[in-house]
Design an enzyme around this catalytic site. Structure first.
Site, short mmCIF file in Angstrom:
data_model
loop_
_atom_site.label_atom_id
_atom_site.label_comp_id
_atom_site.label_asym_id
_atom_site.label_seq_id
_atom_site.Cartn_x
_atom_site.Cartn_y
_atom_site.Cartn_z
N LYS A 143 2.59 -3.19 6.52
CA LYS A 143 2.86 -3.37 5.08
C LYS A 143 4.35 -3.14 4.80
CE LYS A 143 -1.28 -4.25 3.27
NZ LYS A 143 -1.55 -5.56 2.64
N TYR A 148 -1.11 0.03 10.17
CA TYR A 148 -1.33 -0.66 8.90
C TYR A 148 -0.15 -0.44 7.95
CZ TYR A 148 -3.56 -1.53 4.31
OH TYR A 148 -3.86 -1.96 3.04
N SER A 190 0.83 -1.20 0.00
CA SER A 190 0.00 0.00 0.00
C SER A 190 0.86 1.25 0.00
CB SER A 190 -0.88 -0.02 1.26
OG SER A 190 -1.44 1.25 1.50
#
Lengths: 327, 327
Positions: free
Chosen positions: B153, B149, B125
């Protein structure tokens, strides 16, 4: 203040403990206890007024780390690591010690709950960078390590930032340059000759130089390494924002400049003890290492490099003389 | 070829499966089986000649992942993740699914031993980047995520690179832009309005625009997301060297440009269904997001962006019409 040192038996760990015991205070608070932990228990002298507890264990063991954190040290120095060569040779062991160890530490701290948010000083490495580089390497350059060790350090940096952002720790990561002059015997590390070409000639012994004189490297003295840790332990971390890991200021010097400094400090006879014996394998490894950094971010928050390579040599000579006096 | 898809029930996963079943081959090999795994079992129609096995479970459970890998799929798409908002609200859950899940996957593959080295396509991402940014953000810019998050990633990318370097996997990571137009109902994601201001007006409904018209964002269509995954699955990864994660090409468009494209494709009446209702909270979140990237590295190895935002809208209209026909 209670201080926990993981990796306390290593060269930097032992020098840090000497310094803390000499100061007896840190960030204006009296040091009441030091827990000195390593895979082998560090051999430490007693010190008036400071409870010193040396212990041995494996940071890849979750319960071991939990027990250390249960004492709720306000200050933690995490210096423990499997070195680069070993982490490359034993993939699983490198991840266990260098990554699971960090995860256990962070989770043990988080599990203590809201009223516990220790300062965590973590020694990272310039191995988080991998070629092709920009030169000099700045603090916004990609971490693209080319070793498992570098990967484990880069991941630890990301975790340290996220656990700090969430308020579980007050973390700071310092990427140390290659430490020169390491005392002790020659070792088989590919970077060992950077110390060897100074240490051995000063001791009247021959040293082998396996690379060309124009090879450039990024170095700092053992004393500077300790200064970096002390400053990281006591500085205001708010100025770092969300990016809590910094490349420490070093000296970018060539082999020729190192030898010239040796000649200046210790004379022609010392410099003549360096024997050139090119080693293609070591030359290739060293060619893949970064050579210079822009450490202005660290400098702007108070970290300082050694003044000159001659000063590094003089400090080494003084340290050896002190150690001889104590024996 | 046996294909494993983790996160198969999501929007991109379902479209990927449709595409694979339409092709029936991948990289010149017949697809004999697809294992479609998610936290809820995907609802899939049978397909002649391809064994489809849908199953449900938790990738944070090591044994579950081991059992999936025991079938030795040659191709793995790892699309499974807890989304940004949930990973931020539930710290432990985010790390369990987004990081432990990846670790279990990599270790299960490594445990299979020398004769197994699957292609692993991982959806990363642009959340691996955090402000302050360089603009546009290039492929050598620091990963400094500002969410858990994004941290998970970024760590997964580092692991994917290291496991690839050591020869355990043939990994490639694709950082997807924000996917627009997402079909379905409005959701509460902060980025939801980027799809909503197109989807709702086309369906004759009012859409709320919570940010200013000059807000710029980095987007790609669902069809492009599938193209990225297909190309990542079939391309020669040797050209990537040690840096196997790439920012995918997107369109850098402003809200005003999106609305103008909607007007061009669907008329003034559609554009008039957008109601401006500024929301300071969403404006602040969006202001922290990256706006433009230099994706020339991905382009140089064959990944291609959507041609225009008008094309993205037309593709959405065609997709909705197709779906209506199938029902």
């Amino acid at each position: 203040m209670r201080i926990l040192i993981l990796g306390a038996a290593g060269m930097v760990g032992r020098r840090l403990i000497d310094r803390l015991l000499a100061e007896k205070t840190l960030a204006g608070e009296a040091i009441i206890a030091i827990d000195a932990f390593d895979v082998v228990a560090p051999d430490l002298a007693a010190c008036d007024g400071v409870a010193i507890e040396a212990s041995a264990g494996d940071i890849a063991d979750e319960a071991t780390v939990k027990a250390l954190i249960a004492k709720r040290p306000e200050m933690i120095f995490h210096l423990a690591a499997i070195v680069s060569g070993e982490a490359e040779a034993d993939f699983a062991k490198g991840y266990r010690i260098n990554l699971d160890g960090m995860t256990h530490l962070l989770e043990a701290i988080r599990a203590q709950g809201e009223n516990y948010r220790p300062r965590l000083v973590f020694t990272s490495s310039i191995a988080v960078f991998g070629s092709p580089f920009e030169e000099p390497i700045g603090d916004t350059f990609l971490s693209a390590p080319l070793t498992s060790y570098g990967t484990q350090k880069a991941i630890s940096e990301l975790l340290l930032n996220d656990y700090s952002r969430k308020g579980f720790i007050d973390g700071i990561g310092v990427r140390l340059p290659t430490i020169v002059v390491r005392p002790g015997k020659p070792n088989k590390a590919a970077s060992g000759f950077f110390s060897g070409i100074i240490r051995e000639p000063l001791a009247g012994q021959e040293a082998i130089l396996p690379v060309a004189d124009d090879v450039r490297h990024w170095v700092a003295s053992p004393a500077s390494a300790v200064e970096f840790l002390m400053h990281a332990a006591t500085m205001d971390t708010d100025v770092l924002g969300a990016r809590r890991c910094l490349t420490m200021p070093g000296l970018s010097v060539t082999i020729a400049e190192m030898i010239e400094a040796l000649r200046m400090v210790a004379g022609d006879a010392a410099a003549a003890r360096i024997r050139r014996e090119p080693d293609a394998v070591i030359e290739k490894i060293v060619a893949g290492w970064p050579r210079s950094f822009d450490a202005s971010r660290a400098e702007s928050v108070g970290f300082a490099a050694d003044k000159s390579f001659a000063d590094i040599i003089r400090a080494h000579i003084a340290h050896i003389a002190d150690a001889a006096k104590r024996d």
